[in-house]
Every structure is written in C-alpha cells, then in structure tokens.
Write a protein that holds these residues in place. Sequence first.
Motif, short mmCIF file in Angstrom:
data_model
loop_
_atom_site.label_atom_id
_atom_site.label_comp_id
_atom_site.label_asym_id
_atom_site.label_seq_id
_atom_site.Cartn_x
_atom_site.Cartn_y
_atom_site.Cartn_z
N MET A 79 0.83 -1.20 0.00
CA MET A 79 0.00 0.00 0.00
C MET A 79 0.87 1.25 0.00
SD MET A 79 -3.07 1.38 0.28
CE MET A 79 -3.49 3.09 0.50
N SER A 80 1.79 1.31 1.00
CA SER A 80 2.56 2.55 1.13
C SER A 80 3.49 2.71 -0.06
CB SER A 80 3.35 2.52 2.42
OG SER A 80 4.10 1.33 2.49
N LEU A 81 4.10 1.58 -0.48
CA LEU A 81 5.04 1.71 -1.60
C LEU A 81 4.31 2.05 -2.89
CD1 LEU A 81 7.84 -0.90 -1.13
CD2 LEU A 81 8.00 1.57 -1.38
N THR A 82 3.10 1.48 -3.10
CA THR A 82 2.38 1.80 -4.33
C THR A 82 2.02 3.27 -4.36
OG1 THR A 82 0.33 1.15 -3.30
CG2 THR A 82 1.41 -0.49 -4.68
N LEU A 83 1.68 3.83 -3.20
CA LEU A 83 1.30 5.24 -3.17
C LEU A 83 2.49 6.13 -3.54
CD1 LEU A 83 -1.30 6.60 -2.68
CD2 LEU A 83 -0.63 7.05 -0.36
#
Lengths: 334, 174
Positions: free
Chosen positions: A1-5
């Motif tokens: 989640m955080s990396l995709t954002l």
Amino acid sequence: MSLTLLNVIFAVVVAIAFAALNAAYLVWAERRGAGRIQRRPGPNINGPFGLFQPPLDGLKLMAKQLTIPGGADKILFVAAPVLSMFPAIMSFVTIPFSEMIVAHNMNVGLLMIFAFASSGSMALLFAGWSSRNKYAMMSAVRSVSQAVAYEIPMLITAITIVLMTGTMDLMEIVRQQGPSILHWNIFPLLTNSHNLLMPFSFLIFFTCTLAETNRAPFDLGEAESELVAGFHIEYGSMGFGLFFMAEYANIVIGSCLTTILFLGGWHPPLPFLGFIPGVVWFLLKIYILIATFIWIRWTFPRTTIYGLLNLSWKILIPISLFNLLLTAGLLKVF
Amino acid sequence: MNPSLFSADGLVGLIFLLTIAITIAGGIIACNSERLVRAVAGLMICFIGVGALYYFLNSPFVAMMQVLIYVGAVAVTISFAIMLADPEQSSQHGPINALSGPFGFITAALLTVGLALIALKTMWGDEPKVNDGSVKIIGTQLLTDYSMVFELVSIVLLISIIGALVIAREGRKS
C-alpha cells in the motif's frame, strides 16, 4: 500500500514531464502540419525545422505578466488553468505504455481515466465564470454541455469493450487483444463477440474523443469567429499556456485510450514483428492517431452547436446503445 | 509505534492527514463562501477528499465512482443551475427568524454530541478484509444479496426523471 502510493507520486512527476514535453512538441507539430496543409512553411526559423520554437514560446509565455481582470474572481481565475492540467496528468499514472512500463496498474484503470476526465469540464466552467466576460461565459456553458453530451456515447462504447473483455484493467484489456492485427478489438471476426459493428464503435469513440478534447470540428468552445477565443479569452502568459498544454495532454490521453481499447495497445500488427519492443508500437499508434487529430482540425470546417448536440443525442447515443445490446447478445450466443 | 516521518509509512500518513484536511477545508468553503460558484468549488474539493479516503479504505472502485459521479456529474449539474443565476448577485439575507439561531445551535450541538458518543463508544479494532473490493465481487453482490436495494435505487431514479419531465413540460406551456 505505502510503496504503491509513493510509486504513484513518482509517476505523477514523470507524467508532468511527459505531458509538458508532448504538449510543447505537439504545438510545433500542429503548426507545421497546419502550414503544410495551408501551403505555407509554418515555424521554420528557430533551429532545424523550427524545432527550437516550443521552448522559446514557453520562455516568452513565462516571462509575461499574469494579468487578472478587474472584476474577476481572483482565486478561481488562477485555479482554473491548474485544474485543467490535473485530470490529464492523473490519467497518465494508469496508462500502460508496454508490458513493463506502467506506473500503477489498477483493476479499475478505465474507470479512473473517465472519473478524472469528467472533472476537466469543471476547469472550463471555472475559467469561463471567473473571467467575468460574456464571451468566456457563453463558451464555458457550450463546452460543458458538449462535454456532458459526448461523455455518454463514449462511456457506452467503453462499456461495450468492458463487456467483451470482462475487465476494467487496462493491461488485461490489451493482453486479450491477441498476437496480430486480426485480434484487435476494432476487427470483429476473431474477437470473442464476432460483432461486425466494432469499427463503428471505434469511429464513435474517436469522434467523442475529438469532442471531449474540444478539437475541431467540435471546437465550439473557442469558436474564434463568434466567441473570440472562448473560455480563455482573458488569460495571458502562462495561464493561457497551461490551457494550451492541457488541451494537448488531453489529446495524448484520448489517443492512448483509443489505442488501448481498440488498437491492441503495445501489440505489433503482425506476430513476426514482435522483436520490436512494445513501447515503440504503442507510441507509433498514438502518434498516428494524434496526426489524424491535427489533420482533421485543419481540413474540416467547424460545426454549429445544434449540429453538434444533435449528432450526439440523436445519432451517436442510439447507435452506441444498440451496439452495446448487440454485443451483449452476441456474447451470450457464441 | 509511530513510523518515522521520512519512511514510506510516515509519508503515507502525512498524505492521509492531507486528505482529511482537504475534505474539511472543502466543506468549510462550501458552507461559508459568499459566491455560489466558490461554494461549488469547495464542494468539489470536499468530494475529491472523500474519494481519497475511500482509496485509503482499500476500495479504489468506490473512490473512482465517488469522483466520477459527484465531481463529474453532480458538481457539473449544480454549476449548470448556478450559471443560470446572475454572477453579480449580492448576498441576500431574508428576514432572520429570532428562533433560528438557538434552534440551529441546539441541532448542531445534538449532532456533535451524538456523533462523538458513537465514535467513543465503538470498539475500534482491526476488521478483517471482507473481500478484495473488485468490480466483479461488487457486481455479483449487487445482483444477488443487495438486488432489492439495487432495484429500489432504479425506481428512485425513474421517479426523478419523470419529475424532471413534468416540470419541464409545465414550463413549456406558459
């Protein structure tokens, strides 16, 4: 989640660069193309083939003062050009340029592009309203009624494709359009619905893209002969520049979407040409479509507002609805 | 445990706070601006913030629908209505009822207390993910478990279309 954002944020930065570069050089291409069609040279002084013209134009626009008319609504007047760039740049995030080059592939990618594209008309509305100018106001109302009218057949055509492929994931839509030109969605025989009307769907989609991006022959929003310059009449310097860039960024997005939905995305037209990387085919297809945009602009006369709205509500919407039902029926039969 | 501001999670947290700020700021602009068009702009900002919150709730489909329907359709429709009004409208205040102030205050206070109580009394735990929120599952659910709701919504839409037609007809006669 955080990396995709974070990935998305990085992609937005790259998208801004890509959109700006494309916008600058599409202006050059448009002026050269117009020159060729009108039997005059076009910009050819600065650099080889006039290639230095876009950066010089950009410098000129940035050096000018941003004037805000006295009665204008200042905040909205400044916000509108920025807002006009926003949907195009956000849409670049989910567009797959090849099997490898995609910033963030979502399973609702198609929906995302339409969601952001629909907010683009708000920018025109704010620009037209905040300028406190009758021409700008009339142009804004025209542009928005046009955008609303042409969004419907465009969405119905896109739904036809979603029915055929069973997904809104742009990469999956491309992957299903097989190895050769005969498997593209525009050619109906080998795709799974065998719908012979798909070329018409392609034409409808292309027409709607022309109208949604306010291009000739549907550029009623900036009809110079009646509305002077339309919604951006009061804008000078980079405010005008941003509207101009947004128009070309929207054209690139529209061509990318047409390529993905109908023309097989990054697939080569014939299987033995597969040694050329997919991104080359993708870019080749979108630039052919963009060249068609430019060609149409300088060879077709402008329509009237009634002709424009009648075309959408009385011809394109019934045909695309019929095609949607036909596709659904054919998918059930085969 | 608080992640560092410069780690990936910290940045995401910062963006989350930003979306909340955008939502609240949009709402305040929508309620308090003098000019109607600015109110619509505020509403649009608020809707985009809410869409971002849906994205944080792991439902990109609902987030995109929020943007498509509320920003693309509802806000455009509202601004069409506003365009028909005079752009130079002066702020019109009707005769203010003496009771409207206290009643408004009481209603707002009740709402605040009620919402605060709900928020404080609920046991906030980590709910397991129900499903992956994909379009396919939403479609299946809409046509099986929630088909009644789905049909009722379509009836509401039908009624509103008929209502719009009736109003347009009346205007044409006079």
